[in-house]
Design a protein around this motif. Structure first.
Motif, PDB file in Angstrom:
ATOM      1  N   ALA A   1     -45.525  15.227 -44.094  1.00 26.81           N
ATOM      2  CA  ALA A   1     -44.510  14.794 -44.863  1.00 26.81           C
ATOM      3  C   ALA A   1     -42.512  14.487 -44.604  1.00 26.81           C
ATOM      4  O   ALA A   1     -42.927  14.914 -43.244  1.00 26.81           O
ATOM      5  N   ASP A   2     -42.093  13.481 -44.509  1.00 27.26           N
ATOM      6  CA  ASP A   2     -40.963  13.720 -44.266  1.00 27.26           C
ATOM      7  C   ASP A   2     -40.151  14.837 -44.973  1.00 27.26           C
ATOM      8  O   ASP A   2     -40.250  15.026 -45.346  1.00 27.26           O
ATOM      9  N   VAL A   3     -39.057  14.758 -43.938  1.00 26.07           N
ATOM     10  CA  VAL A   3     -37.734  15.633 -44.184  1.00 26.07           C
ATOM     11  C   VAL A   3     -37.275  15.170 -45.755  1.00 26.07           C
ATOM     12  O   VAL A   3     -37.443  14.255 -45.794  1.00 26.07           O
ATOM     13  N   LEU A   4     -36.450  16.016 -46.359  1.00 27.77           N
ATOM     14  CA  LEU A   4     -35.890  16.110 -47.912  1.00 27.77           C
ATOM     15  C   LEU A   4     -35.360  14.309 -47.291  1.00 27.77           C
ATOM     16  O   LEU A   4     -35.137  14.193 -48.734  1.00 27.77           O
ATOM     17  N   GLY A   5     -33.813  14.714 -46.626  1.00 32.63           N
ATOM     18  CA  GLY A   5     -33.065  13.759 -46.504  1.00 32.63           C
ATOM     19  C   GLY A   5     -31.985  13.319 -47.982  1.00 32.63           C
ATOM     20  O   GLY A   5     -32.555  13.325 -48.908  1.00 32.63           O
ATOM     21  N   PRO A   6     -32.387  12.070 -48.112  1.00 32.34           N
ATOM     22  CA  PRO A   6     -31.310  11.392 -49.426  1.00 32.34           C
ATOM     23  C   PRO A   6     -32.308  10.932 -50.956  1.00 32.34           C
ATOM     24  O   PRO A   6     -32.177   9.569 -51.003  1.00 32.34           O
ATOM     25  N   SER A   7     -33.217  11.669 -50.786  1.00 28.15           N
ATOM     26  CA  SER A   7     -33.634  11.611 -51.800  1.00 28.15           C
ATOM     27  C   SER A   7     -33.547  11.235 -53.168  1.00 28.15           C
ATOM     28  O   SER A   7     -32.447  12.602 -53.127  1.00 28.15           O
ATOM     29  N   PRO A   8     -33.629  11.329 -53.961  1.00 29.45           N
ATOM     30  CA  PRO A   8     -32.559  11.062 -55.142  1.00 29.45           C
ATOM     31  C   PRO A   8     -32.462  11.920 -56.418  1.00 29.45           C
ATOM     32  O   PRO A   8     -32.489  12.593 -56.595  1.00 29.45           O
ATOM     33  N   GLU A   9     -33.878  12.915 -56.471  1.00 29.26           N
ATOM     34  CA  GLU A   9     -33.957  14.171 -56.663  1.00 29.26           C
ATOM     35  C   GLU A   9     -32.906  14.682 -55.744  1.00 29.26           C
ATOM     36  O   GLU A   9     -32.205  16.082 -56.165  1.00 29.26           O
ATOM     37  N   VAL A  10     -32.891  15.407 -54.473  1.00 29.57           N
ATOM     38  CA  VAL A  10     -31.917  16.346 -54.032  1.00 29.57           C
ATOM     39  C   VAL A  10     -30.424  15.614 -54.747  1.00 29.57           C
ATOM     40  O   VAL A  10     -29.110  16.172 -54.707  1.00 29.57           O
ATOM     41  N   ALA A  11     -30.055  14.274 -54.071  1.00 21.52           N
ATOM     42  CA  ALA A  11     -28.558  13.647 -54.659  1.00 21.52           C
ATOM     43  C   ALA A  11     -28.725  14.206 -56.327  1.00 21.52           C
ATOM     44  O   ALA A  11     -27.090  15.021 -56.406  1.00 21.52           O
ATOM     45  N   ARG A  12     -29.098  14.989 -57.159  1.00 24.28           N
ATOM     46  CA  ARG A  12     -29.573  15.271 -58.407  1.00 24.28           C
ATOM     47  C   ARG A  12     -29.154  16.804 -57.921  1.00 24.28           C
ATOM     48  O   ARG A  12     -28.060  17.069 -59.096  1.00 24.28           O
ATOM     49  N   VAL A  13     -29.788  17.354 -57.324  1.00 27.92           N
ATOM     50  CA  VAL A  13     -29.320  18.684 -57.243  1.00 27.92           C
ATOM     51  C   VAL A  13     -27.698  18.932 -56.551  1.00 27.92           C
ATOM     52  O   VAL A  13     -26.775  19.872 -57.356  1.00 27.92           O
ATOM     53  N   LEU A  14     -27.328  17.893 -56.112  1.00 24.18           N
ATOM     54  CA  LEU A  14     -26.162  18.050 -55.324  1.00 24.18           C
ATOM     55  C   LEU A  14     -25.267  17.835 -56.620  1.00 24.18           C
ATOM     56  O   LEU A  14     -23.943  19.152 -56.954  1.00 24.18           O
ATOM     57  N   LEU A  15     -24.973  17.134 -57.388  1.00 25.99           N
ATOM     58  CA  LEU A  15     -24.765  16.828 -58.845  1.00 25.99           C
ATOM     59  C   LEU A  15     -24.486  17.370 -59.677  1.00 25.99           C
ATOM     60  O   LEU A  15     -23.567  18.103 -59.760  1.00 25.99           O
ATOM     61  N   GLU A  16     -25.762  18.792 -60.072  1.00 25.70           N
ATOM     62  CA  GLU A  16     -25.971  19.248 -60.709  1.00 25.70           C
ATOM     63  C   GLU A  16     -24.882  20.396 -60.390  1.00 25.70           C
ATOM     64  O   GLU A  16     -24.612  21.934 -60.566  1.00 25.70           O
ATOM     65  N   ARG A  17     -24.983  21.179 -58.858  1.00 19.80           N
ATOM     66  CA  ARG A  17     -24.050  22.317 -58.247  1.00 19.80           C
ATOM     67  C   ARG A  17     -22.353  21.397 -58.613  1.00 19.80           C
ATOM     68  O   ARG A  17     -21.618  22.955 -58.906  1.00 19.80           O
ATOM     69  N   TYR A  18     -22.269  20.182 -58.197  1.00 20.58           N
ATOM     70  CA  TYR A  18     -21.042  20.228 -58.495  1.00 20.58           C
ATOM     71  C   TYR A  18     -20.024  21.241 -59.633  1.00 20.58           C
ATOM     72  O   TYR A  18     -19.671  21.215 -59.857  1.00 20.58           O
ATOM     73  N   GLU A  19     -21.108  19.778 -60.636  1.00 17.45           N
ATOM     74  CA  GLU A  19     -21.056  20.146 -62.390  1.00 17.45           C
ATOM     75  C   GLU A  19     -20.716  21.087 -62.439  1.00 17.45           C
ATOM     76  O   GLU A  19     -19.653  21.829 -62.981  1.00 17.45           O
ATOM     77  N   ALA A  20     -21.156  22.255 -62.430  1.00 13.26           N
ATOM     78  CA  ALA A  20     -21.662  24.090 -62.734  1.00 13.26           C
ATOM     79  C   ALA A  20     -20.490  24.543 -61.752  1.00 13.26           C
ATOM     80  O   ALA A  20     -19.320  25.354 -62.032  1.00 13.26           O
ATOM     81  N   ALA A  21     -19.715  23.880 -60.688  1.00 19.49           N
ATOM     82  CA  ALA A  21     -18.758  24.521 -59.904  1.00 19.49           C
ATOM     83  C   ALA A  21     -17.026  24.147 -60.277  1.00 19.49           C
ATOM     84  O   ALA A  21     -16.719  24.877 -60.544  1.00 19.49           O
ATOM     85  N   ARG A  22     -16.904  22.413 -60.523  1.00 18.44           N
ATOM     86  CA  ARG A  22     -16.170  22.438 -61.333  1.00 18.44           C
ATOM     87  C   ARG A  22     -15.808  22.307 -62.134  1.00 18.44           C
ATOM     88  O   ARG A  22     -14.531  23.012 -62.938  1.00 18.44           O
ATOM     89  N   VAL A  23     -16.056  23.313 -63.282  1.00 20.22           N
ATOM     90  CA  VAL A  23     -15.589  23.797 -64.768  1.00 20.22           C
ATOM     91  C   VAL A  23     -15.193  25.309 -64.285  1.00 20.22           C
ATOM     92  O   VAL A  23     -13.967  25.104 -65.332  1.00 20.22           O
TER      93      VAL A  23
END
Length: 245
Positions: free
Chosen positions: A215-237
């Motif tokens: 398989a290819d690397v994870l790269g810019p898959s939509p799931e990875v982008a969503r994880v980034l935003l989940e981590r961002y939201e958890a930290a911004r509070v």
């Protein structure tokens, strides 16, 4: 009140594919959250540097930043390198370091997406052994996390799942491929648990020579982008709470 700036912190690499993949991922994150300013900084090899981005943000008058390590496990970079860089940030910046990306069910979904893109079908799952191939680390916590992800992933229906490491730890990818062959799996697939191409992912690819699917690397898959935003939201509070205090 404007949302904190999201600063994605990548390791950096001499391999130009690394930075290109990081930028593609960041573009996807921006497309999902156009209301959030997203910047990218690199620890080494590439520009802009993390320190340079932080200084620019401070000059512009930005005050609140969520620094997000573009890492899959909490190893040396997340525990030492990045906190050290952030400690040297301009003092007027309020910075919160987000958690690393893994583990996350979304990342398992991204791994399966890449395997399906490489030719596997849902019908192949029960007869396919998978090598979960990560970069590797000398940090026992990071190694334990990879092993636990492999155990959890096995319970979703694969013939077997084995962790492997491109550096610092054993087994290597080729050893895990051989073990799955000996176990009797009808086919063997290698799923790189890495975010971007580079030296260690190339080593994983070489170790996958005896597998049926790479398989290819994870790269810019939509799931990875969503994880980034989940981590961002958890930290911004906490950032916003501190501002309002």
């Amino acid at each position: 009140m404007s949302a904190p700036v999201l600063l994605v912190i990548a390791h950096g690499s001499r391999d130009p594919r690394h930075a290109a993949t990081v930028h593609a991922l960041v573009r996807r994150v921006r497309s999902l959250r156009p209301d959030v300013r997203v910047e990218t900084g690199f620890l080494d090899f590439n520009v802009p540097s993390v320190q340079g981005v932080l200084e620019s943000l401070e000059t512009e008058g930005v005050r609140d930043v969520v620094a997000l390590p573009l890492l899959l496990t909490r190893a040396f970079h997340a525990k030492a390198d990045i906190p050290a860089v952030l400690a040297d940030a301009p003092p007027r910046l309020r910075i919160r370091q987000a958690e690393v990306l893994g583990p996350s069910p979304l990342l398992l979904s991204a791994l399966e997406r890449r395997l399906h893109e490489a030719g596997l079908t849902p019908a192949d799952k029960s007869s396919t052994g998978v090598v979960l191939a990560s970069a590797g680390s000398s940090d026992p916590e990071a190694i334990a996390v990879i092993a636990e992800i492999a155990r959890e992933w096995r319970h979703t229906g694969w013939c077997a799942v084995r962790p492997a490491f491109a550096s610092a730890s054993l087994p290597r990818t080729e050893d895990a491929v051989r073990e799955l062959r000996e176990l009797g799996c009808a086919r063997v697939a290698v799923a790189p648990y890495v975010l971007a191409p580079g030296f260690l992912p190339d080593r994983i690819a070489r170790g996958a020579a005896g597998a049926d699917v790479l398989a290819d690397v994870l790269g810019p898959s939509p799931e990875v982008a969503r994880v980034l935003l989940e981590r961002y939201e958890a930290a911004r509070v906490p950032v916003l709470a501190a501002v309002g205090a």
